[in-house]
Design an enzyme around this catalytic site. Structure first.
Site: not given
Ligand code: TYM
Length: 338
Positions: A198, A195, A114
């Site tokens: 967003k 992947k 990133k």
């Molecule tokens: P984020 O917002 O990128 O994604 C949210 C959740 O969706 C899953 N995900 C996916 N799963 C399958 N295929 C994909 N292409 C895909 N893109 C996203 C992510 O694995 C996630 O479960 N850092 C985290 C947010 C966060 C968090 C936490 C998660 C902050 N604090 C504490 C767990 C526990 C994130 O950016 O998720």
């Protein structure tokens, strides 16, 4: 699973939630809400580690909460709240910063990737996983259900908790990651080597499926999905077949069928066109009723805000002892009023 199992997970409000988020994360949260206590956080403090337009951030936060509720997450069973409404997240992140070697953060693959896309890298971006560790550790979390991309962050959370416990005595419970067997990494439709994300959807709408996309757009994005020059519909690790494999995985994850049944379903397909149409149909079947509930819910101006208000108050109450414990272990003088 014991009734007291605590599940924590988060989602960033940096764009419309997409099919990868739904399959990799939201579906797991739906699956655990009856047996476990789900704490689900829309992580706006994480979102601002890269620049966000303030009005857009407010809009996307409400939209994300609306989508979680419309997907069937029940605010009487789960907590669904905005991270910045619970200041303990930021406070614990600072305490954990002070036990986290900076080398651990510099080695994180997501940070390395990133930071390359940013003109100027914020300190927050490097520190991102420590805030995530704070999110999880505040609530004595047992399980963290996420997609594959979060595995390293959860491992790091365990390392940070372990180091704090080693230095100051037993304080934090070590959480376990829960990564689904099917659909842990849904790939981009226009590029099955990356992947679904967003940030890419913002630039290339046919990269992915927003959960609020209308059926016409969904069908169009699937029809344009990149496949290969062959015609074999099969699950495969071959990078050449990544597009077809991704389409089959989406279908399998959403229908819950075995690989054999999925392949049998497409046995009469006349080429990839039929496969794409079939997958699009399965996606629309899941998303359309959710979109209707979303529109109804958002028409009631105060529902989302009421849920957020109640959940944040409960979350603040729930995590206050763990934070106080960490403060005390560190040697902070107690304030007479606290
Ligand atoms: P984020 O917002 O990128 O994604 C949210 C959740 O969706 C899953 N995900 C996916 N799963 C399958 N295929 C994909 N292409 C895909 N893109 C996203 C992510 O694995 C996630 O479960 N850092 C985290 C947010 C966060 C968090 C936490 C998660 C902050 N604090 C504490 C767990 C526990 C994130 O950016 O998720």
């Amino acid at each position: 699973m014991a009734a007291t199992t605590t599940v924590f997970s988060g989602i960033q409000p940096t764009g419309q939630l997409h099919l990868g988020n739904y399959i990799g994360a939201i579906r797991q949260w739906l699956g655990s809400q009856d047996e476990c206590f789900n704490i689900l956080c829309v992580v706006d403090l994480h979102a601002i580690t890269v620049y966000q337009d303030p009005d857009e951030l407010r809009r996307v936060c409400r939209e994300a909460v609306g989508i979680l509720l419309a997907s069937g997450l029940d605010p009487d069973k789960c907590l669904i709240y905005i991270q910045s409404h619970v200041p303990a997240h930021s406070e614990l992140a600072w305490l954990l910063n002070c036990v986290t070697p900076v080398g651990w953060l510099q080695r994180m693959t997501q940070y390395k990737e990133k930071s390359q896309t940013q003109d100027s890298v914020s300190t927050g971006l490097l520190d991102y996983p420590v805030l995530q560790a704070a999110d999880i550790l505040l609530f004595d979390t047992d399980l963290v259900p996420t997609g594959e991309d979060q595995r390293a962050h959860i491992e790091l959370t365990r390392d940070i908790a372990g180091r704090f416990n080693m230095l100051y005595g037993d304080t934090f419970k070590l959480p376990k990651p829960v990564i689904p067997k099917i659909g842990a990494k849904i790939m981009g439709l226009d590029d099955p080597t990356s992947k679904m994300s967003k940030s890419i959807i913002k630039e290339r709408p046919h990269h992915g499926i927003g959960v609020l996309d209308d059926p016409k757009k969904i069908l169009k994005s699937f029809k344009r999905a990149v496949t290969d020059s062959g015609s074999d519909i099969e699950f495969s690790d071959d990078p050449e077949k990544a597009g077809v494999n991704n389409l089959l995985t989406v279908y399998q994850a959403l229908t819950g069928k075995s690989q054999e049944d999925v392949l049998a379903n497409f046995a009469d397909a006349r080429g990839y066109g039929d496969l794409k149409g079939g997958v699009a149909e399965a996606v629309i079947e899941i998303l359309e009723p959710m979109q209707t509930r979303y529109r109804e819910m958002m028409a009631d101006g105060s529902y989302v805000d009421d849920v957020l208000h109640t959940s944040a108050a409960k979350a603040r109450e729930l995590c206050k002892d763990r934070l106080a414990d960490a403060r005390e272990k560190l040697g902070f003088l107690a304030d007479r009023t606290s």
